[in-house]
Design a protein around this motif. Structure first.
Motif, PDB file in Angstrom:
ATOM      1  N   THR A   1      -5.494 -10.111   8.305  1.00 37.05           N
ATOM      2  CA  THR A   1      -6.031 -10.426   9.631  1.00 37.05           C
ATOM      3  C   THR A   1      -6.444  -9.195  10.423  1.00 37.05           C
ATOM      4  O   THR A   1      -7.276  -9.291  11.335  1.00 37.05           O
ATOM      5  N   HIS A   2      -5.894  -8.038  10.099  1.00 37.54           N
ATOM      6  CA  HIS A   2      -6.222  -6.796  10.798  1.00 37.54           C
ATOM      7  C   HIS A   2      -6.432  -5.689   9.767  1.00 37.54           C
ATOM      8  O   HIS A   2      -5.620  -4.765   9.651  1.00 37.54           O
ATOM      9  N   PRO A   3      -7.510  -5.794   8.997  1.00 29.88           N
ATOM     10  CA  PRO A   3      -7.773  -4.785   7.959  1.00 29.88           C
ATOM     11  C   PRO A   3      -7.788  -3.379   8.547  1.00 29.88           C
ATOM     12  O   PRO A   3      -8.313  -3.145   9.629  1.00 29.88           O
ATOM     13  N   GLY A   4      -7.215  -2.482   7.810  1.00 30.66           N
ATOM     14  CA  GLY A   4      -7.176  -1.096   8.251  1.00 30.66           C
ATOM     15  C   GLY A   4      -5.890  -0.711   8.947  1.00 30.66           C
ATOM     16  O   GLY A   4      -5.637   0.477   9.168  1.00 30.66           O
ATOM     17  N   THR A   5      -5.069  -1.698   9.314  1.00 30.39           N
ATOM     18  CA  THR A   5      -3.796  -1.389   9.955  1.00 30.39           C
ATOM     19  C   THR A   5      -2.850  -0.762   8.940  1.00 30.39           C
ATOM     20  O   THR A   5      -2.641  -1.304   7.848  1.00 30.39           O
ATOM     21  N   VAL A   6      -2.289   0.362   9.290  1.00 28.31           N
ATOM     22  CA  VAL A   6      -1.324   1.022   8.416  1.00 28.31           C
ATOM     23  C   VAL A   6       0.050   0.405   8.675  1.00 28.31           C
ATOM     24  O   VAL A   6       0.618   0.551   9.758  1.00 28.31           O
ATOM     25  N   VAL A   7       0.575  -0.294   7.688  1.00 25.94           N
ATOM     26  CA  VAL A   7       1.876  -0.962   7.807  1.00 25.94           C
ATOM     27  C   VAL A   7       2.836  -0.330   6.811  1.00 25.94           C
ATOM     28  O   VAL A   7       2.548  -0.270   5.614  1.00 25.94           O
ATOM     29  N   THR A   8       3.963   0.125   7.299  1.00 29.52           N
ATOM     30  CA  THR A   8       4.983   0.720   6.441  1.00 29.52           C
ATOM     31  C   THR A   8       6.248  -0.107   6.540  1.00 29.52           C
ATOM     32  O   THR A   8       6.862  -0.188   7.611  1.00 29.52           O
ATOM     33  N   VAL A   9       6.620  -0.749   5.441  1.00 29.78           N
ATOM     34  CA  VAL A   9       7.896  -1.456   5.376  1.00 29.78           C
ATOM     35  C   VAL A   9       8.883  -0.495   4.720  1.00 29.78           C
ATOM     36  O   VAL A   9       8.807  -0.233   3.520  1.00 29.78           O
ATOM     37  N   LEU A  10       9.771   0.052   5.518  1.00 26.77           N
ATOM     38  CA  LEU A  10      10.654   1.107   5.021  1.00 26.77           C
ATOM     39  C   LEU A  10      11.608   0.571   3.957  1.00 26.77           C
ATOM     40  O   LEU A  10      12.260  -0.455   4.148  1.00 26.77           O
ATOM     41  N   ASP A  11      11.670   1.278   2.849  1.00 30.59           N
ATOM     42  CA  ASP A  11      12.480   0.856   1.708  1.00 30.59           C
ATOM     43  C   ASP A  11      13.717   1.736   1.620  1.00 30.59           C
ATOM     44  O   ASP A  11      13.864   2.554   0.720  1.00 30.59           O
TER      45      ASP A  11
END
Length: 261
Positions: A62-72
């Protein structure tokens, strides 16, 4: 790894959050909003980054280009590590992400992760968090029976778990860091090495000059998707069995599943 409870976050929880994400991501400049502020996601107890794959996919679609980091970090059973240790680990992980986001970023933190993020904000005077969403987090502590408590402490009932949690040994478990037995407030205040500090019930020696509670909270979101700003008449309700904050407003009682700050 997923750990024993890697599937604990069902897709329904992610779906409840989705209607609010467009508001969270509206801060991008430019007529086409080609870029949005980065998003950092912090998982909860016994979870992992895999638990948030649906949320990650939704934001990317829905928001291409958004940098999303799911911390592991602190996945599975490692999420039982003391919370101040986790705060330090997550701090080391978010600092380089923040350095690459001079315009600010957003935090979405689930369950126990909401406590980690709130404590993180309390000890960072140089963060650039624009919005902080605490999703289904026991910000006032926990005093409720769940399946994982029976797995962790099979011989202890809720009423006597304080004997473990309010000991130096017990405070080595994350769940005990926010165990808040309303029948033993004196022991809680003396023994709590985490929750009592971030809630201002004891001196917080590592807190910065900035009040982290300025982020907690501007809006409260409930299970029926009603969101209310912090205002007179919105009052907390003491409930000895609830995992979630409970508020009363206009004669109605609400279980808070998200706080938007």
């Amino acid at each position: 790894m997923l750990g024993l409870w890697g599937q604990r976050l069902p897709a329904a929880w992610v779906l409840l959050l989705l209607p609010f994400l467009p508001l969270l991501l509206l801060a991008a400049p430019g007529p086409h909003r080609a870029s949005y502020k980065p998003v950092i996601v912090v998982h909860g107890l016994f979870d992992s980054s895999y638990s948030f794959r649906h949320l990650l996919e939704y934001i990317n679609e829905t928001h291409p280009g958004t940098v999303v980091t799911v911390l592991d970090l602190f996945d599975g059973r490692e999420s039982l590590r003391p919370l101040w240790e986790q705060v330090q680990g997550f701090r080391e992980a978010v600092v380089p992400i923040m350095a690459k986001a001079p315009q600010g970023l957003h935090l979405i933190c689930y369950s126990q992760g909401g406590l980690v993020c709130r404590a993180l904000l309390s000890v960072m005077d140089d963060h650039n968090v624009d919005s902080f969403i605490s999703l289904s987090s026991p910000q006032m502590g926990q005093y409720g029976d769940t399946d994982y408590l029976k797995w962790l402490f099979p011989t202890s009932m809720r009423s006597n778990l304080y004997r473990i949690c309010y000991s130096p040994w017990g405070q080595e478990f994350s769940i005990c860091n926010y165990w808040h037995d309303p029948h033993h407030d004196d022991l809680y205040l003396n023994a709590s090495s985490f929750l009592a500090l971030i809630n201002g019930e004891r001196d917080h020696p590592n807190a910065t000059g900035e009040n982290s509670d300025s982020y907690l909270c501007c809006f409260f979101c409930f299970f029926d998707s009603l969101c209310l700003p912090l205002q007179p008449g919105l009052t907390p309700v003491a409930d000895s069995a609830s995992l979630l904050p409970i508020l009363q407003y206009g004669g109605r009682t609400f279980f808070v599943w998200a706080t938007w700050c």
